[in-house]
Design an enzyme around this catalytic site. Structure first.
Site, short mmCIF file in Angstrom:
data_model
loop_
_atom_site.label_atom_id
_atom_site.label_comp_id
_atom_site.label_asym_id
_atom_site.label_seq_id
_atom_site.Cartn_x
_atom_site.Cartn_y
_atom_site.Cartn_z
N CYS A 1 114.66 69.03 0.70
CA CYS A 1 114.58 70.27 -0.10
C CYS A 1 113.45 71.19 0.36
CB CYS A 1 114.41 69.94 -1.57
SG CYS A 1 115.84 69.11 -2.28
N HIS B 1 126.18 84.04 -3.35
CA HIS B 1 126.34 84.09 -1.89
C HIS B 1 125.17 84.82 -1.25
CE1 HIS B 1 130.29 82.58 -2.83
NE2 HIS B 1 130.44 82.28 -1.54
N GLU C 1 121.03 73.27 -11.53
CA GLU C 1 121.01 73.28 -10.07
C GLU C 1 122.05 72.31 -9.52
OE1 GLU C 1 117.26 73.88 -7.63
OE2 GLU C 1 117.65 71.73 -7.35
#
Length: 193
Positions: A23, A68, A136
């Site tokens: 991450c 996006h 998330e």
């Protein structure tokens, strides 16, 4: 009474400084779900706290700005930021790391500001943003309340430090939408028939 509206968006980020190597060192994406929770002790002329349809306008436009797109922390490596802006048409530069926790705070501040600038015309009374939940993953989410969103301990969120790419602005019905929010201009909800 509390009502809840769910939105979805796809977004990429890097979360520097976190415990997980993947991450903190690799660009990766999530299928985010964001829940906006509103509260009031009153109902409007349609016997609702706040019409869900009204949330599909300006609130949805803000959330859709992150779809996006890649979200960049303005304190990340300058070469990385520049490269991402060069190679991605849709990007958002924010003054905090794009973790789920900070996203929930960020969206609270954005929605709270927009709600405060919106004039309602269908009898809505004392509608407040209760909290924002940012999922998330399917198993992990963060929930921010006003005391979190405006916490100095977690970092002040300055709207002037949030920058949307031109490609995102081009998707808005009004390309001046974000500047109007920052200037504190009023928005009028549509009237009923």
């Amino acid at each position: 009474m509390i009502i809840r509206k769910l939105f979805k968006f796809e977004n990429a980020h890097v979360v520097r400084g976190c415990s997980t190597l993947r991450c903190r060192s690799s660009i990766h994406g999530h299928s985010y779900k964001i829940e906006l929770l509103f509260e009031s002790n009153f109902l409007d002329n349609g016997q609702m706290v706040y019409d869900f349809g009204l949330m599909k306008q300006n609130m949805k436009a803000i959330i859709d700005s992150f779809d996006h797109a890649i979200t960049l922390w303005n304190e990340d490596d300058k070469e990385y930021i520049s490269s991402m802006q060069k190679h991605s048409a849709r990007w958002v530069l924010i003054p905090l790391s794009p973790s789920a926790e900070q996203f929930s705070r960020l969206f609270f501040v954005l929605m709270d500001k927009l709600l405060s600038l919106t004039t309602s015309v269908n009898g809505e009374k004392e509608v407040k943003l209760h909290s924002v939940i940012v999922h998330e993953t399917d198993t992990g989410y963060a929930q921010a309340f006003a005391e979190d969103a405006y916490s100095k301990n977690m970092g002040i969120i300055n709207l002037d430090e949030i920058i949307f790419s031109d490609a995102i602005k081009d998707d808005w019905v009004d390309s001046d939408f974000w500047d109007k929010i920052k200037r504190g201009e009023r928005f009028l909800n549509p009237t009923t028939v």
